[in-house]
Design a protein around this motif. Structure first.
Motif, PDB file in Angstrom:
ATOM      1  N   ALA A  25       0.817  -1.212   0.000  1.00  0.00           N
ATOM      2  CA  ALA A  25       0.000   0.000   0.000  1.00  0.00           C
ATOM      3  C   ALA A  25       0.852   1.263   0.000  1.00  0.00           C
ATOM      4  O   ALA A  25       0.501   2.257  -0.640  1.00  0.00           O
ATOM      5  N   THR A  26       1.978   1.232   0.716  1.00  0.00           N
ATOM      6  CA  THR A  26       2.812   2.434   0.824  1.00  0.00           C
ATOM      7  C   THR A  26       3.882   2.524  -0.255  1.00  0.00           C
ATOM      8  O   THR A  26       4.368   3.605  -0.565  1.00  0.00           O
ATOM      9  N   GLY A  27       4.249   1.360  -0.817  1.00  0.00           N
ATOM     10  CA  GLY A  27       5.323   1.345  -1.799  1.00  0.00           C
ATOM     11  C   GLY A  27       6.707   1.316  -1.184  1.00  0.00           C
ATOM     12  O   GLY A  27       7.711   1.480  -1.884  1.00  0.00           O
ATOM     13  N   TYR A  28       6.790   1.079   0.133  1.00  0.00           N
ATOM     14  CA  TYR A  28       8.076   1.056   0.830  1.00  0.00           C
ATOM     15  C   TYR A  28       8.186  -0.213   1.671  1.00  0.00           C
ATOM     16  O   TYR A  28       7.196  -0.702   2.210  1.00  0.00           O
ATOM     17  N   PRO A  29       9.409  -0.725   1.862  1.00  0.00           N
ATOM     18  CA  PRO A  29       9.581  -1.839   2.802  1.00  0.00           C
ATOM     19  C   PRO A  29       9.462  -1.345   4.235  1.00  0.00           C
ATOM     20  O   PRO A  29       9.733  -0.179   4.528  1.00  0.00           O
ATOM     21  N   TRP A  30       9.044  -2.221   5.124  1.00  0.00           N
ATOM     22  CA  TRP A  30       8.953  -1.903   6.548  1.00  0.00           C
ATOM     23  C   TRP A  30      10.037  -2.708   7.253  1.00  0.00           C
ATOM     24  O   TRP A  30       9.950  -3.924   7.382  1.00  0.00           O
ATOM     25  N   TRP A  31      11.072  -2.029   7.678  1.00  0.00           N
ATOM     26  CA  TRP A  31      12.205  -2.681   8.313  1.00  0.00           C
ATOM     27  C   TRP A  31      12.258  -2.361   9.796  1.00  0.00           C
ATOM     28  O   TRP A  31      11.806  -1.312  10.246  1.00  0.00           O
ATOM     29  N   LEU A  32      12.872  -3.250  10.560  1.00  0.00           N
ATOM     30  CA  LEU A  32      13.178  -3.031  11.965  1.00  0.00           C
ATOM     31  C   LEU A  32      14.696  -2.995  12.104  1.00  0.00           C
ATOM     32  O   LEU A  32      15.402  -3.792  11.480  1.00  0.00           O
ATOM     33  N   VAL A  33      15.192  -2.072  12.917  1.00  0.00           N
ATOM     34  CA  VAL A  33      16.641  -1.926  13.031  1.00  0.00           C
ATOM     35  C   VAL A  33      16.994  -1.377  14.408  1.00  0.00           C
ATOM     36  O   VAL A  33      16.210  -0.631  15.012  1.00  0.00           O
ATOM     37  N   HIS A  34      18.132  -1.761  14.915  1.00  0.00           N
ATOM     38  CA  HIS A  34      18.628  -1.199  16.167  1.00  0.00           C
ATOM     39  C   HIS A  34      18.960   0.267  15.934  1.00  0.00           C
ATOM     40  O   HIS A  34      19.561   0.633  14.920  1.00  0.00           O
ATOM     41  N   ARG A  35      18.571   1.133  16.865  1.00  0.00           N
ATOM     42  CA  ARG A  35      18.812   2.562  16.719  1.00  0.00           C
ATOM     43  C   ARG A  35      20.293   2.862  16.481  1.00  0.00           C
ATOM     44  O   ARG A  35      20.651   3.737  15.703  1.00  0.00           O
ATOM     45  N   HIS A  36      21.147   2.140  17.187  1.00  0.00           N
ATOM     46  CA  HIS A  36      22.588   2.385  17.055  1.00  0.00           C
ATOM     47  C   HIS A  36      23.068   2.081  15.646  1.00  0.00           C
ATOM     48  O   HIS A  36      23.876   2.825  15.073  1.00  0.00           O
ATOM     49  N   HIS A  37      22.567   0.994  15.054  1.00  0.00           N
ATOM     50  CA  HIS A  37      22.965   0.647  13.698  1.00  0.00           C
ATOM     51  C   HIS A  37      22.480   1.691  12.695  1.00  0.00           C
ATOM     52  O   HIS A  37      23.219   2.076  11.775  1.00  0.00           O
ATOM     53  N   LEU A  38      21.241   2.131  12.858  1.00  0.00           N
ATOM     54  CA  LEU A  38      20.719   3.172  11.975  1.00  0.00           C
ATOM     55  C   LEU A  38      21.536   4.449  12.106  1.00  0.00           C
ATOM     56  O   LEU A  38      21.919   5.065  11.106  1.00  0.00           O
TER      57      LEU A  38
END
Length: 454
Positions: free
Chosen positions: A82-95
């Protein structure tokens, strides 16, 4: 028009500040980020959000009663479609590490151990910035991205104090995924019947609190945010005894209770502080402005704090591009930013609070109505509306389908058009409406495009 040089100082090198620095640098600005800490880093763990193997994609969201009974469900691929984007989960530190690397590659100057102590308005309309170590800077614009305890906000609005709207607060904790997998009781939360690793987001809802869990760090860590209430409401981070955490959730689903028992000592309780909504995010001269938690900290029930800060930065950078292009002044760019972003941030604050309210409904008629409204989801159907805001079509598009740069372009075009929305001359259609209603499913060659302006 001739390009204009723009020197921007950003106070605070968190996720929002670094994202903002990248966007402004790519727009052609010169950016210096002043960070108080002696080393870069991010506090906290999971974030719903580009950074290689540390990203985790996941399959589904399960909403449960506190005893584990599933009452709501979202297939994540539907949200992504629906959004056209992947939904990822990531550690804040890595981001954060990934964004810092990108910022430096784009020429951003990041100066650590530079706690700002004072600001001064210059005769030429610029801003002077002084650090506690006596270093001085002059900028065309200062951006406060320095969080809930922002010195920029305290300078602009000394009477504003972030506060908890209720006694709700949260523990944060991580347990290694392998520990969850090897325990026969908890294994089914992270493995299918064939022993294959599964990645899901789980929410256990209860009247006085909830637990949300999801994988981060390439599914090596099982991240948890554990909501609860305290009276009086806490207003600072504090370490608590692990026995307190065990007791808080002693009548929850045995599986999540067992995982909680695996949490090592050293757990902290985090206050949920809200700022505003404020009447302004900027100085009277419009040469100092706030983004992120400095402007609009919010409760965490939709996990939108960092996301909203990043949206601020992307939007503001688009506005500042008009300054670099010679089409607007700094003050005008800041005004466009405030006009567009302040209502959006207020909306996010309200959605975030209401989602927590929905998750913590008291047992009884309201809770039963909530659960009944999500029954169709358990059958795999897509509802028209749902109290499961992670799957509600309207909320998904408003929160996850939002494009801050497109929004900024619309606001800039309106401003350049003397405050009138830009429409197709013959049909009166606005580009935003065409994109929302028609263009989302069409190939670009068939998109409705405004071909003339009023």
């Amino acid at each position: 028009m001739a390009k204009q040089e723009l020197n921007v100082g950003i106070v605070g090198a968190g996720i929002g500040g670094i994202m903002c620095s990248i966007a402004i640098a790519r727009a052609g600005g010169n950016v210096t980020v002043l960070e108080a800490a002696q080393q870069l880093g991010e506090i906290g763990a999971g974030i719903q959000m580009v950074v290689g193997d540390n990203l985790v994609s996941f399959q589904e969201l399960n909403l449960r009663r506190k005893d584990g009974t599933k009452v709501g469900w979202t297939k994540i691929s539907r949200v992504e479609q629906a959004t056209g984007y992947p939904w990822w989960l990531v550690h804040r530190h890595h981001l954060h590490n990934g964004l810092v690397e990108v910022a430096r590659k784009n020429g951003v100057k990041i100066v650590i151990d530079s706690r700002v102590s004072a600001f001064s308005q210059q005769a030429d309309g610029k801003v002077g910035v002084t650090t506690e170590k006596g270093k001085s800077y002059i900028f065309d614009l200062v951006i406060g991205s320095d969080g809930v305890q922002s010195i920029v906000r305290r300078t602009l609005f000394p009477d504003v104090k972030p506060k908890p709207p209720t006694g709700n607060c949260a523990y944060r904790a991580i347990v290694p995924y392998e520990e969850v997998r090897k325990d026969p009781l908890t294994r089914e939360l992270v493995e299918d019947k064939d022993g294959n690793l599964i990645r899901t987001m789980e929410v256990w809802m209860a009247p006085q609190g909830y637990i949300i869990s999801y994988p981060i760090s390439d599914a090596k860590d099982f991240n948890m945010v554990l909501s609860h209430h305290r009276n009086p409401p806490p207003d600072s981070v504090r370490e608590v005894d692990i026995g307190e955490v065990h007791k808080e959730y002693e009548d929850y689903d045995p599986r999540i209770r067992r995982i909680i028992e695996k949490i090592p000592p050293g757990v902290q309780r985090w206050p949920l502080l809200q700022t505003g909504p404020l009447e302004s995010w900027s100085s009277p001269e419009k040469n100092m402005v706030l983004i992120g938690d400095a402007a609009h900290s919010m409760v965490n029930h939709m996990a939108q704090g960092a996301a909203t800060a990043m949206e601020d930065g992307a939007f503001l950078a688009r506005c500042l591009a008009t300054v670099i292009e010679g089409k607007a002044t700094v003050a005008e760019a800041v005004q466009i930013y405030e006009k567009g972003r302040m209502p959006k941030a207020s909306h996010k604050q309200q959605v975030s609070f209401l989602n927590g309210w929905l998750w913590m409904l008291p047992d009884g008629a309201a809770q039963e109505a909530r659960d009944k409204a999500m029954e169709v989801e358990l059958k795999g159907e897509v509802p028209m509306r749902s109290p499961n805001l992670y799957g509600d079509p309207g909320c998904v598009l408003e929160v996850y389908g939002y494009d801050p740069e497109k929004h900024a372009d619309e606001e800039i075009a309106t401003w350049l058009n003397h405050g009138r929305a830009v429409r197709d001359a013959a049909t009166t259609i606005q580009q935003t409406r065409a994109d929302q209603i028609a263009n989302w499913f069409l190939p670009s060659s068939h998109n409705f495009q405004i071909n003339s302006r009023l």
